[in-house]
Design a protein around this motif. Structure first.
Motif, PDB file in Angstrom:
ATOM      1  N   LEU A   1      74.661  29.835 -16.840  1.00 60.92           N
ATOM      2  CA  LEU A   1      75.061  28.389 -16.719  1.00 60.92           C
ATOM      3  C   LEU A   1      76.016  27.992 -16.029  1.00 60.92           C
ATOM      4  N   ALA A   2      76.863  29.039 -15.618  1.00 62.72           N
ATOM      5  CA  ALA A   2      78.177  28.817 -14.584  1.00 62.72           C
ATOM      6  C   ALA A   2      77.656  28.203 -13.239  1.00 62.72           C
ATOM      7  N   SER A   3      76.106  28.688 -13.000  1.00 61.50           N
ATOM      8  CA  SER A   3      75.930  28.260 -11.287  1.00 61.50           C
ATOM      9  C   SER A   3      75.148  27.073 -11.556  1.00 61.50           C
ATOM     10  N   LEU A   4      74.888  26.232 -12.729  1.00 64.40           N
ATOM     11  CA  LEU A   4      74.318  25.205 -12.889  1.00 64.40           C
ATOM     12  C   LEU A   4      75.289  23.754 -12.818  1.00 64.40           C
ATOM     13  N   ALA A   5      74.931  22.660 -12.661  1.00 64.71           N
ATOM     14  CA  ALA A   5      75.945  21.620 -12.870  1.00 64.71           C
ATOM     15  C   ALA A   5      76.471  21.407 -14.128  1.00 64.71           C
ATOM     16  N   PRO A   6      75.872  21.393 -15.339  1.00 66.18           N
ATOM     17  CA  PRO A   6      76.373  21.395 -16.630  1.00 66.18           C
ATOM     18  C   PRO A   6      77.142  22.562 -16.914  1.00 66.18           C
ATOM     19  N   GLY A   7      77.268  23.549 -16.595  1.00 69.34           N
ATOM     20  CA  GLY A   7      78.129  24.683 -16.667  1.00 69.34           C
ATOM     21  C   GLY A   7      79.347  24.404 -15.737  1.00 69.34           C
ATOM     22  N   ALA A   8      79.261  23.695 -14.629  1.00 68.25           N
ATOM     23  CA  ALA A   8      80.374  23.251 -13.824  1.00 68.25           C
ATOM     24  C   ALA A   8      81.297  22.321 -14.594  1.00 68.25           C
TER      25      ALA A   8
END
Length: 174
Positions: free
Chosen positions: A140-147
């Motif tokens: 999830l950290a590599s996706l925009a919501p994770g950011a």
């Protein structure tokens, strides 16, 4: 509505283009270059042009700067330019926000603080997203919501480490 909605639009390159540390460094350097060149080249025109002509000159200059930055990235850093996509062009919104929100006195000092803070945020967000995605295995950290979630956690940590005085209306009473 006030003019602070422009700052929300400047979050798009920050959240979308900082999947790795190298992307964070690149988008931060592009933002620093575009903001400083935009303000430097518009400084002589600020007093001489009418408001509508100044806006047109600012938009034309930003379009030229964004094209030059994207062409330079494609010429020298092609894999990184392909990974960043169109995010360097979206830095124009950030330049417009900085131009409209900065007051005339102490403009350069506030701009340098803003650019340094944005660059540091890009570095921190890029490094932490890369570490969470590759080492910790959190996809999830590599996706925009994770950011967005990670940026919220970093802002909460900053507010926890640097507490300011509370507004009198928000202070609790016993």
């Amino acid at each position: 509505m006030n003019r602070l909605y422009l700052l929300g639009a400047s979050l798009v390159p920050l959240l979308g283009a900082t999947r790795t540390l190298s992307e964070g460094v690149t988008i931060g350097a592009c933002a620093a270059l575009m903001n400083s060149l935009h303000q430097l080249l518009l400084a002589p025109l600020r007093q001489r042009l009418a408001s509508w002509a100044y806006v047109v000159a600012s938009l034309l200059l930003l379009a030229a700067l964004a094209c030059c930055v994207q062409l330079a990235l494609r010429a020298w850093l092609l894999p990184l330019a392909l990974a960043l996509g169109h995010y360097p062009a979206l830095l124009c919104l950030q330049c417009l926000a900085a131009d409209h929100l900065l007051p005339n006195p102490r403009r350069w000092r506030l701009l340098s603080r803003f650019v340094c803070a944005f660059f540091a945020t890009c570095l921190l967000l890029g490094a932490s997203r890369q570490w969470l995605a590759e080492v910790a295995g959190l996809h999830l950290a590599s996706l925009a919501p994770g950011a967005l979630l990670l940026l919220g956690l970093l802002l909460a940590l900053y507010n926890r480490l640097h507490p300011g005085p509370a507004h009198p209306r928000r202070q609790g009473t016993l």
